[in-house]
Design a protein around this motif. Structure first.
Motif, PDB file in Angstrom:
ATOM      1  N   GLU A  45       5.712  18.396 -26.959  1.00 50.46           N
ATOM      2  CA  GLU A  45       6.665  19.336 -27.531  1.00 50.46           C
ATOM      3  C   GLU A  45       7.619  18.638 -28.506  1.00 50.46           C
ATOM      4  O   GLU A  45       7.957  19.169 -29.565  1.00 50.46           O
ATOM      5  CB  GLU A  45       7.466  20.018 -26.419  1.00 50.46           C
ATOM      6  CG  GLU A  45       8.391  21.095 -26.917  1.00 50.46           C
ATOM      7  CD  GLU A  45       9.068  21.846 -25.793  1.00 50.46           C
ATOM      8  OE1 GLU A  45      10.231  22.207 -25.973  1.00 50.46           O
ATOM      9  OE2 GLU A  45       8.439  22.063 -24.749  1.00 50.46           O
ATOM     10  N   LYS A  46       8.025  17.418 -28.149  1.00 53.78           N
ATOM     11  CA  LYS A  46       8.987  16.665 -28.965  1.00 53.78           C
ATOM     12  C   LYS A  46       8.389  16.214 -30.300  1.00 53.78           C
ATOM     13  O   LYS A  46       9.036  16.294 -31.338  1.00 53.78           O
ATOM     14  CB  LYS A  46       9.470  15.455 -28.164  1.00 53.78           C
ATOM     15  CG  LYS A  46      10.527  14.630 -28.843  1.00 53.78           C
ATOM     16  CD  LYS A  46      11.000  13.522 -27.925  1.00 53.78           C
ATOM     17  CE  LYS A  46      12.061  12.670 -28.562  1.00 53.78           C
ATOM     18  NZ  LYS A  46      12.498  11.590 -27.672  1.00 53.78           N
ATOM     19  N   TYR A  47       7.130  15.723 -30.271  1.00 57.56           N
ATOM     20  CA  TYR A  47       6.550  15.083 -31.456  1.00 57.56           C
ATOM     21  C   TYR A  47       5.383  15.835 -32.094  1.00 57.56           C
ATOM     22  O   TYR A  47       4.799  15.352 -33.059  1.00 57.56           O
ATOM     23  CB  TYR A  47       6.079  13.669 -31.104  1.00 57.56           C
ATOM     24  CG  TYR A  47       7.202  12.726 -30.786  1.00 57.56           C
ATOM     25  CD1 TYR A  47       8.351  12.673 -31.563  1.00 57.56           C
ATOM     26  CD2 TYR A  47       7.120  11.869 -29.702  1.00 57.56           C
ATOM     27  CE1 TYR A  47       9.384  11.804 -31.268  1.00 57.56           C
ATOM     28  CE2 TYR A  47       8.141  10.984 -29.398  1.00 57.56           C
ATOM     29  CZ  TYR A  47       9.273  10.958 -30.190  1.00 57.56           C
ATOM     30  OH  TYR A  47      10.282  10.090 -29.892  1.00 57.56           O
ATOM     31  N   MET A  48       5.069  17.002 -31.596  1.00 57.89           N
ATOM     32  CA  MET A  48       3.880  17.740 -32.022  1.00 57.89           C
ATOM     33  C   MET A  48       3.766  17.871 -33.543  1.00 57.89           C
ATOM     34  O   MET A  48       2.689  17.700 -34.104  1.00 57.89           O
ATOM     35  CB  MET A  48       3.906  19.106 -31.335  1.00 57.89           C
ATOM     36  CG  MET A  48       3.107  20.192 -31.948  1.00 57.89           C
ATOM     37  SD  MET A  48       3.092  21.644 -30.872  1.00 57.89           S
ATOM     38  CE  MET A  48       4.786  22.172 -30.935  1.00 57.89           C
ATOM     39  N   LEU A  49       4.839  18.146 -34.233  1.00 60.51           N
ATOM     40  CA  LEU A  49       4.797  18.350 -35.675  1.00 60.51           C
ATOM     41  C   LEU A  49       5.139  17.092 -36.470  1.00 60.51           C
ATOM     42  O   LEU A  49       5.163  17.141 -37.700  1.00 60.51           O
ATOM     43  CB  LEU A  49       5.763  19.482 -36.076  1.00 60.51           C
ATOM     44  CG  LEU A  49       5.462  20.835 -35.439  1.00 60.51           C
ATOM     45  CD1 LEU A  49       6.542  21.842 -35.793  1.00 60.51           C
ATOM     46  CD2 LEU A  49       4.093  21.331 -35.854  1.00 60.51           C
ATOM     47  N   MET A  50       5.384  15.990 -35.780  1.00 63.04           N
ATOM     48  CA  MET A  50       5.840  14.780 -36.463  1.00 63.04           C
ATOM     49  C   MET A  50       4.801  13.657 -36.501  1.00 63.04           C
ATOM     50  O   MET A  50       4.948  12.728 -37.281  1.00 63.04           O
ATOM     51  CB  MET A  50       7.092  14.240 -35.753  1.00 63.04           C
ATOM     52  CG  MET A  50       8.255  15.181 -35.777  1.00 63.04           C
ATOM     53  SD  MET A  50       9.623  14.647 -34.713  1.00 63.04           S
ATOM     54  CE  MET A  50      10.131  13.143 -35.520  1.00 63.04           C
ATOM     55  N   ILE A  51       3.788  13.712 -35.659  1.00 67.89           N
ATOM     56  CA  ILE A  51       2.898  12.563 -35.485  1.00 67.89           C
ATOM     57  C   ILE A  51       2.245  12.113 -36.789  1.00 67.89           C
ATOM     58  O   ILE A  51       2.026  12.934 -37.674  1.00 67.89           O
ATOM     59  CB  ILE A  51       1.823  12.827 -34.404  1.00 67.89           C
ATOM     60  CG1 ILE A  51       0.960  13.987 -34.802  1.00 67.89           C
ATOM     61  CG2 ILE A  51       2.437  12.954 -33.047  1.00 67.89           C
ATOM     62  CD1 ILE A  51      -0.310  14.070 -34.008  1.00 67.89           C
ATOM     63  N   PRO A  52       1.966  10.821 -36.892  1.00 65.24           N
ATOM     64  CA  PRO A  52       2.297   9.776 -35.936  1.00 65.24           C
ATOM     65  C   PRO A  52       3.786   9.442 -35.974  1.00 65.24           C
ATOM     66  O   PRO A  52       4.444   9.630 -36.991  1.00 65.24           O
ATOM     67  CB  PRO A  52       1.460   8.590 -36.408  1.00 65.24           C
ATOM     68  CG  PRO A  52       1.355   8.782 -37.876  1.00 65.24           C
ATOM     69  CD  PRO A  52       1.278  10.278 -38.075  1.00 65.24           C
ATOM     70  N   VAL A  53       4.280   8.939 -34.854  1.00 62.96           N
ATOM     71  CA  VAL A  53       5.685   8.556 -34.734  1.00 62.96           C
ATOM     72  C   VAL A  53       5.751   7.115 -34.258  1.00 62.96           C
ATOM     73  O   VAL A  53       5.062   6.727 -33.327  1.00 62.96           O
ATOM     74  CB  VAL A  53       6.430   9.468 -33.726  1.00 62.96           C
ATOM     75  CG1 VAL A  53       7.865   9.004 -33.535  1.00 62.96           C
ATOM     76  CG2 VAL A  53       6.387  10.922 -34.168  1.00 62.96           C
TER      77      VAL A  53
END
Length: 77
Positions: A45-53
């Motif tokens: 939920e936190k990184y779903m739209l940001m990956i890779p992080v």
């Protein structure tokens, strides 16, 4: 130094990002801890739209399109 790398399977941007991170690792010694966001609902939920992080000491260094210079500068500090 430990660097956390968040990604998901079959993600081309993640594969490229990990490759870039490993090139930086040739110049600066650190350990990469790889996390699959699909295996943890909270991280997903936190990184779903940001990956890779890429994260160090709880701070996000870079996400999405990773580049050598930004990673090198952040990890050299």
């Amino acid at each position: 130094m430990i660097v956390k790398f968040y990604s998901r399977p079959n993600c081309e941007l993640c594969i490229e990002g990990l490759h870039t991170l490993k090139i930086v690792q040739e110049d600066i010694p650190f350990t990469i801890e790889h996390y699959d966001i699909e295996g943890n609902d909270e991280i997903h939920e936190k990184y779903m739209l940001m990956i890779p992080v890429v994260e160090k000491d709880g701070d996000i260094i870079q996400y999405g399109q990773l580049d050598y210079v930004t990673l090198l500068d952040a990890l050299s500090e």
